[in-house]
Design a protein around this motif. Structure first.
Motif, PDB file in Angstrom:
ATOM      1  N   CYS A  88       0.846  -1.197   0.000  1.00  0.00           N
ATOM      2  CA  CYS A  88       0.000   0.000   0.000  1.00  0.00           C
ATOM      3  C   CYS A  88       0.882   1.248   0.000  1.00  0.00           C
ATOM      4  N   CYS A  91       0.469   3.090   3.771  1.00  0.00           N
ATOM      5  CA  CYS A  91       1.010   2.503   5.005  1.00  0.00           C
ATOM      6  C   CYS A  91       2.244   1.636   4.749  1.00  0.00           C
ATOM      7  N   HIS A 100      -8.702  -2.599   1.265  1.00  0.00           N
ATOM      8  CA  HIS A 100      -7.673  -2.088   2.174  1.00  0.00           C
ATOM      9  C   HIS A 100      -7.662  -0.563   2.149  1.00  0.00           C
ATOM     10  N   CYS A 105      -6.790   0.053   5.749  1.00  0.00           N
ATOM     11  CA  CYS A 105      -5.555   0.814   5.972  1.00  0.00           C
ATOM     12  C   CYS A 105      -5.697   1.698   7.212  1.00  0.00           C
TER      13      CYS A 105
HETATM   14 ZN   LIG Z   1      -2.408   0.837   3.723  1.00  0.00          ZN
END
Ligand SMILES: [Zn+2]
Length: 136
Positions: A88, A91, A100, A105
């Motif tokens: 991602c 993050c 997510h 997230c």
């Molecule tokens: Zn994330």
């Protein structure tokens, strides 16, 4: 064998009758045919909330695509062999999927918390174990 099935069957002189088995009356109706057409289908509950909301059409379209898991996130790019990051972009901890990005997230949960807090709804952000946007 078919002989075993028909051995005890007796023919009569009565006229054959057409009977529509999808209605208890045995009579064909377009209503019963239409109902039969959707037999076994599943309904998708979030559609009503998405399409009947006051949101602009592009937002409704995005929500629909997100719920149907049709957004071009890294997991989709990976499946098609297109260039993508492994984690991602926010993050850098988990694979980027639309679920997510929207609810899983930590940055998404922070965003939802701040947004909902402005309306006094700070108890409604997705939980840590929430992993599907449509369920939230
Ligand atoms: Zn994330």
């Amino acid at each position: 064998m078919i002989w075993d099935l028909l051995r005890d069957f007796a023919l009569t002189e009565a006229m054959d009758q057409h009977r529509w088995r999808h209605d208890s009356s045995g009579v064909f109706t377009s209503k019963s045919a239409y109902r039969q057409f959707f037999q076994g289908s599943t309904t998708f509950e979030p559609w009503c909330r998405v399409w009947k909301s006051w949101a602009p059409p592009k937002c409704k379209t995005f929500l629909w695509l997100a719920i149907k898991d049709k957004c071009w996130t890294m997991d989709k790019l990976s499946k098609r062999g297109l260039p993508h990051r492994d984690k991602c972009v926010l993050c850098d901890q988990e694979e980027e999927t639309i679920q997510h990005i929207l609810v899983g997230c930590v940055f998404a949960r922070e965003f939802w918390y701040k947004l909902l807090s402005a309306f006094g709804l700070q108890q409604l952000p997705p939980d840590n174990d929430e992993d599907y946007f449509a369920h939230w």
